[in-house]
Scaffold this motif. Structure first.
Motif, PDB file in Angstrom:
ATOM      1  N   SER A 181       0.826  -1.195   0.000  1.00 59.75           N
ATOM      2  CA  SER A 181       0.000   0.000   0.000  1.00 59.75           C
ATOM      3  C   SER A 181       0.859   1.242   0.000  1.00 59.75           C
ATOM      4  CB  SER A 181      -0.898   0.012   1.249  1.00 59.75           C
ATOM      5  OG  SER A 181      -0.124   0.283   2.385  1.00 59.75           O
ATOM      6  N   SER A 182       0.204   2.401  -0.157  1.00 57.78           N
ATOM      7  CA  SER A 182       0.931   3.669  -0.115  1.00 57.78           C
ATOM      8  C   SER A 182       1.436   3.967   1.272  1.00 57.78           C
ATOM      9  CB  SER A 182       0.030   4.808  -0.600  1.00 57.78           C
ATOM     10  OG  SER A 182      -1.078   4.955   0.272  1.00 57.78           O
ATOM     11  N   ALA A 183       1.199   3.066   2.233  1.00 55.47           N
ATOM     12  CA  ALA A 183       1.653   3.271   3.606  1.00 55.47           C
ATOM     13  C   ALA A 183       3.151   3.341   3.712  1.00 55.47           C
ATOM     14  CB  ALA A 183       1.134   2.134   4.490  1.00 55.47           C
ATOM     15  N   CYS A 184       3.884   2.877   2.721  1.00 54.56           N
ATOM     16  CA  CYS A 184       5.335   2.900   2.784  1.00 54.56           C
ATOM     17  C   CYS A 184       5.902   4.258   2.431  1.00 54.56           C
ATOM     18  CB  CYS A 184       5.922   1.837   1.857  1.00 54.56           C
ATOM     19  SG  CYS A 184       5.614   0.166   2.443  1.00 54.56           S
ATOM     20  N   GLY A 185       5.041   5.234   2.200  1.00 53.06           N
ATOM     21  CA  GLY A 185       5.522   6.588   1.990  1.00 53.06           C
ATOM     22  C   GLY A 185       5.858   6.926   0.567  1.00 53.06           C
ATOM     23  N   THR A 186       5.362   6.151  -0.394  1.00 58.41           N
ATOM     24  CA  THR A 186       5.683   6.440  -1.794  1.00 58.41           C
ATOM     25  C   THR A 186       4.792   7.520  -2.373  1.00 58.41           C
ATOM     26  OG1 THR A 186       4.228   4.645  -2.497  1.00 58.41           O
ATOM     27  CG2 THR A 186       6.552   4.119  -2.210  1.00 58.41           C
ATOM     28  N   GLN A 187       3.679   7.824  -1.681  1.00 53.22           N
ATOM     29  CA  GLN A 187       2.786   8.872  -2.143  1.00 53.22           C
ATOM     30  C   GLN A 187       2.732   9.984  -1.115  1.00 53.22           C
ATOM     31  OE1 GLN A 187      -1.040   7.212  -2.981  1.00 53.22           O
ATOM     32  NE2 GLN A 187      -0.266   5.770  -4.485  1.00 53.22           N
ATOM     33  N   GLU A 188       2.777  11.218  -1.596  1.00 54.52           N
ATOM     34  CA  GLU A 188       2.697  12.350  -0.692  1.00 54.52           C
ATOM     35  C   GLU A 188       1.234  12.689  -0.451  1.00 54.52           C
ATOM     36  OE1 GLU A 188       4.911  14.064   1.052  1.00 54.52           O
ATOM     37  OE2 GLU A 188       6.422  12.655   0.378  1.00 54.52           O
ATOM     38  N   PRO A 189       0.828  12.873   0.825  1.00 53.53           N
ATOM     39  CA  PRO A 189      -0.555  13.222   1.094  1.00 53.53           C
ATOM     40  C   PRO A 189      -0.803  14.684   0.767  1.00 53.53           C
ATOM     41  CG  PRO A 189       0.701  13.302   3.117  1.00 53.53           C
ATOM     42  CD  PRO A 189       1.648  12.830   2.029  1.00 53.53           C
ATOM     43  N   THR A 190      -2.075  15.030   0.596  1.00 53.33           N
ATOM     44  CA  THR A 190      -2.389  16.444   0.468  1.00 53.33           C
ATOM     45  C   THR A 190      -2.128  17.110   1.808  1.00 53.33           C
ATOM     46  OG1 THR A 190      -4.678  15.959   1.054  1.00 53.33           O
ATOM     47  CG2 THR A 190      -4.139  16.032  -1.296  1.00 53.33           C
ATOM     48  N   VAL A 249       3.926  -3.067   8.718  1.00 50.97           N
ATOM     49  CA  VAL A 249       3.396  -2.041   7.814  1.00 50.97           C
ATOM     50  C   VAL A 249       3.224  -2.596   6.411  1.00 50.97           C
ATOM     51  CG1 VAL A 249       3.971   0.140   6.651  1.00 50.97           C
ATOM     52  CG2 VAL A 249       4.241  -0.056   9.128  1.00 50.97           C
ATOM     53  N   GLU A 250       4.218  -3.353   5.942  1.00 53.12           N
ATOM     54  CA  GLU A 250       4.188  -3.864   4.575  1.00 53.12           C
ATOM     55  C   GLU A 250       3.055  -4.862   4.348  1.00 53.12           C
ATOM     56  OE1 GLU A 250       8.124  -5.322   4.006  1.00 53.12           O
ATOM     57  OE2 GLU A 250       8.962  -3.331   3.561  1.00 53.12           O
ATOM     58  N   LYS A 251       2.603  -5.506   5.421  1.00 54.07           N
ATOM     59  CA  LYS A 251       1.518  -6.482   5.297  1.00 54.07           C
ATOM     60  C   LYS A 251       0.145  -5.862   5.542  1.00 54.07           C
ATOM     61  CE  LYS A 251       3.475  -9.188   8.350  1.00 54.07           C
ATOM     62  NZ  LYS A 251       3.732 -10.302   9.286  1.00 54.07           N
ATOM     63  N   ALA A 252       0.133  -4.615   6.040  1.00 55.95           N
ATOM     64  CA  ALA A 252      -1.128  -4.003   6.463  1.00 55.95           C
ATOM     65  C   ALA A 252      -1.746  -3.143   5.364  1.00 55.95           C
ATOM     66  CB  ALA A 252      -0.892  -3.160   7.712  1.00 55.95           C
ATOM     67  N   ASP A 253      -3.048  -2.925   5.493  1.00 58.38           N
ATOM     68  CA  ASP A 253      -3.766  -2.003   4.618  1.00 58.38           C
ATOM     69  C   ASP A 253      -3.966  -0.705   5.401  1.00 58.38           C
ATOM     70  OD1 ASP A 253      -5.328  -0.757   2.728  1.00 58.38           O
ATOM     71  OD2 ASP A 253      -7.163  -1.826   3.282  1.00 58.38           O
ATOM     72  N   ILE A 254      -3.132   0.273   5.091  1.00 64.87           N
ATOM     73  CA  ILE A 254      -3.130   1.536   5.837  1.00 64.87           C
ATOM     74  C   ILE A 254      -3.581   2.649   4.916  1.00 64.87           C
ATOM     75  CG2 ILE A 254      -1.699   3.189   7.105  1.00 64.87           C
ATOM     76  CD1 ILE A 254       0.190   0.760   7.704  1.00 64.87           C
ATOM     77  N   GLY A 265      -4.755   6.906   4.703  1.00 66.13           N
ATOM     78  CA  GLY A 265      -4.875   8.224   5.345  1.00 66.13           C
ATOM     79  C   GLY A 265      -3.584   8.861   5.777  1.00 66.13           C
ATOM     80  N   VAL A 266      -2.483   8.079   5.860  1.00 68.29           N
ATOM     81  CA  VAL A 266      -1.202   8.650   6.279  1.00 68.29           C
ATOM     82  C   VAL A 266      -0.061   7.815   5.701  1.00 68.29           C
ATOM     83  CG1 VAL A 266      -1.075   7.344   8.453  1.00 68.29           C
ATOM     84  CG2 VAL A 266       0.158   9.512   8.256  1.00 68.29           C
ATOM     85  N   PRO A 267       0.995   8.452   5.179  1.00 63.51           N
ATOM     86  CA  PRO A 267       2.166   7.689   4.726  1.00 63.51           C
ATOM     87  C   PRO A 267       3.053   7.351   5.916  1.00 63.51           C
ATOM     88  CG  PRO A 267       2.533  10.020   4.343  1.00 63.51           C
ATOM     89  CD  PRO A 267       1.147   9.910   4.922  1.00 63.51           C
ATOM     90  N   ILE A 268       3.698   6.203   5.867  1.00 65.79           N
ATOM     91  CA  ILE A 268       4.619   5.789   6.930  1.00 65.79           C
ATOM     92  C   ILE A 268       6.040   6.007   6.433  1.00 65.79           C
ATOM     93  CG2 ILE A 268       5.314   3.945   8.481  1.00 65.79           C
ATOM     94  CD1 ILE A 268       2.409   4.929   8.819  1.00 65.79           C
ATOM     95  N   LYS A 269       6.812   6.783   7.198  1.00 66.98           N
ATOM     96  CA  LYS A 269       8.181   7.133   6.799  1.00 66.98           C
ATOM     97  C   LYS A 269       9.140   6.659   7.879  1.00 66.98           C
ATOM     98  CE  LYS A 269       6.474  11.204   4.344  1.00 66.98           C
ATOM     99  NZ  LYS A 269       6.556  12.669   4.163  1.00 66.98           N
ATOM    100  N   PHE A 270      10.022   5.773   7.510  1.00 67.74           N
ATOM    101  CA  PHE A 270      10.931   5.188   8.491  1.00 67.74           C
ATOM    102  C   PHE A 270      12.273   5.907   8.522  1.00 67.74           C
ATOM    103  CE2 PHE A 270       7.984   1.716   7.782  1.00 67.74           C
ATOM    104  CZ  PHE A 270       7.776   1.271   9.082  1.00 67.74           C
ATOM    105  N   ASP A 271      12.690   6.308   9.713  1.00 70.40           N
ATOM    106  CA  ASP A 271      14.060   6.753   9.969  1.00 70.40           C
ATOM    107  C   ASP A 271      14.296   6.590  11.462  1.00 70.40           C
ATOM    108  OD1 ASP A 271      13.270   9.126  11.433  1.00 70.40           O
ATOM    109  OD2 ASP A 271      12.896  10.099   9.509  1.00 70.40           O
ATOM    110  N   GLU A 272      15.500   6.921  11.920  1.00 68.22           N
ATOM    111  CA  GLU A 272      15.847   6.663  13.319  1.00 68.22           C
ATOM    112  C   GLU A 272      15.044   7.495  14.297  1.00 68.22           C
ATOM    113  OE1 GLU A 272      19.928   6.809  14.267  1.00 68.22           O
ATOM    114  OE2 GLU A 272      20.498   5.182  12.933  1.00 68.22           O
ATOM    115  N   GLU A 273      14.461   8.604  13.826  1.00 67.16           N
ATOM    116  CA  GLU A 273      13.823   9.529  14.744  1.00 67.16           C
ATOM    117  C   GLU A 273      12.318   9.330  14.880  1.00 67.16           C
ATOM    118  OE1 GLU A 273      15.641  11.490  16.557  1.00 67.16           O
ATOM    119  OE2 GLU A 273      17.456  10.841  15.529  1.00 67.16           O
ATOM    120  N   ASN A 274      11.676   8.673  13.902  1.00 72.11           N
ATOM    121  CA  ASN A 274      10.223   8.759  13.888  1.00 72.11           C
ATOM    122  C   ASN A 274       9.480   7.465  14.130  1.00 72.11           C
ATOM    123  OD1 ASN A 274      10.457   7.372  11.521  1.00 72.11           O
ATOM    124  ND2 ASN A 274       9.408   8.853  10.226  1.00 72.11           N
ATOM    125  N   VAL A 275      10.146   6.452  14.674  1.00 70.21           N
ATOM    126  CA  VAL A 275       9.461   5.221  15.000  1.00 70.21           C
ATOM    127  C   VAL A 275       9.145   5.235  16.494  1.00 70.21           C
ATOM    128  CG1 VAL A 275       9.584   2.704  15.086  1.00 70.21           C
ATOM    129  CG2 VAL A 275      10.574   3.943  13.154  1.00 70.21           C
TER     130      VAL A 275
END
Length: 274
Positions: free
Chosen positions: A2-11, A255-260, A262-272
């Motif tokens: 899904s777009s949950a992996c952050g490949t799409q920018e939300p409005t 995240v990769e297995k889920a249907d999310i 409304g929000v993109p998920i962006k992984f880095d050391e600071e935001n998990v």
């Protein structure tokens, strides 16, 4: 995926309109999202919403996993932690790894410099552009005068100038801030201060309060700490890093297995956050 992996920018959301977020069909209540916003300060409201939404999505994923694994949810916090503990693994660093990290990062294991500092604060609010320009100009004029006095071996007028122009209470004692070390002043001032050598700085230091004319009366450089003095700190740091990476990998797999939606998920050391 899904777009949950952050490949799409939300409005870009407005403060009056929050996104509808769902995790595998379970809706995140808007009131929960609104409450979560306060824990993710940022000047960009879209970033605040993304980070708050991501934190709630991750939380919901872990709650869902607790249900699947039959973990008691009467205490949700403990249940979430148990899911994480049951599903991550990592190798604790041995002494060779710890010592190698120390040898490659010795600059991280030094005592902080100790500095005796005088300053003159030319105050200006952070959002007052004209005021900050004027403060910077006045600081440059004062520095030029002090450097000329120094060049010609004339008595320094630093204390008199501090009394006349500084917006800091230290002006009553010639601008003297006493001895400073790590954590005793605001970070942006401290970072620049620690780089200076003894004497009058030829450039003003900018902080949230304005511009500072600075004189370093005395500087005692930091000393290298031996490995045996910091070995526990090194080991703790490496364990925390390995643990964080393992948690991040586990959450990313959820995240990769889920249907999310409304929000993109962006992984880095600071935001998990869990």
């Amino acid at each position: 995926m899904s777009s949950a992996c952050g490949t799409q920018e939300p409005t870009t959301p407005s403060k009056d309109s929050l996104p509808q977020i769902t995790v595998d069909g379970v809706a995140i209540p808007e009131k929960d999202l609104a409450n979560e916003l306060q824990y993710h300060p940022n000047e960009n409201f879209a970033v605040v919403v993304q980070q708050a939404g991501q934190a709630l999505v991750i939380r919901q994923l872990l709650v869902n996993e607790a249900k699947k694994q039959g973990i008691d949810l009467s205490n949700e916090e403990e249940a979430v932690q148990k899911v994480v503990e049951n599903n991550i693994s990592y190798d604790a660093p041995n002494d060779d790894i710890c010592q190698r990290y120390y040898e490659n990062n010795k600059e991280k294991f030094m005592t902080m410099p100790l500095m005796e500092v005088d300053h003159i604060l030319l105050a200006a609010a952070k959002d007052d552009i004209e005021g900050r320009d004027a403060a910077k100009h006045n600081a440059d004029v004062i520095i030029s005068q002090l450097l000329q006095e120094q060049k010609h071996n004339e008595p320094s007028s630093f204390a008199a100038l501090a009394l006349e122009y500084s917006a800091c209470p230290s002006k009553e004692s010639g601008g003297n801030l006493g001895q400073l070390s790590k954590g005793q002043t605001v970070p942006e001032f401290e970072r620049q201060l620690m780089l200076l050598s003894e004497g009058i700085s030829d450039k003003a230091i900018e902080s949230r309060y304005g511009f500072h004319v600075v004189n370093i009366n005395r500087k005692i450089d930091g000393k290298q700490l031996d490995y045996n003095m910091v070995s526990d700190k090194v080991r703790s740091y490496l364990i925390n890093g390995a643990s964080h990476l393992a948690i991040q990998a586990y959450i990313q797999s959820l995240v990769e297995k889920a249907d999310i939606k409304g929000v993109p998920i962006k992984f880095d050391e600071e935001n998990v956050h869990i």
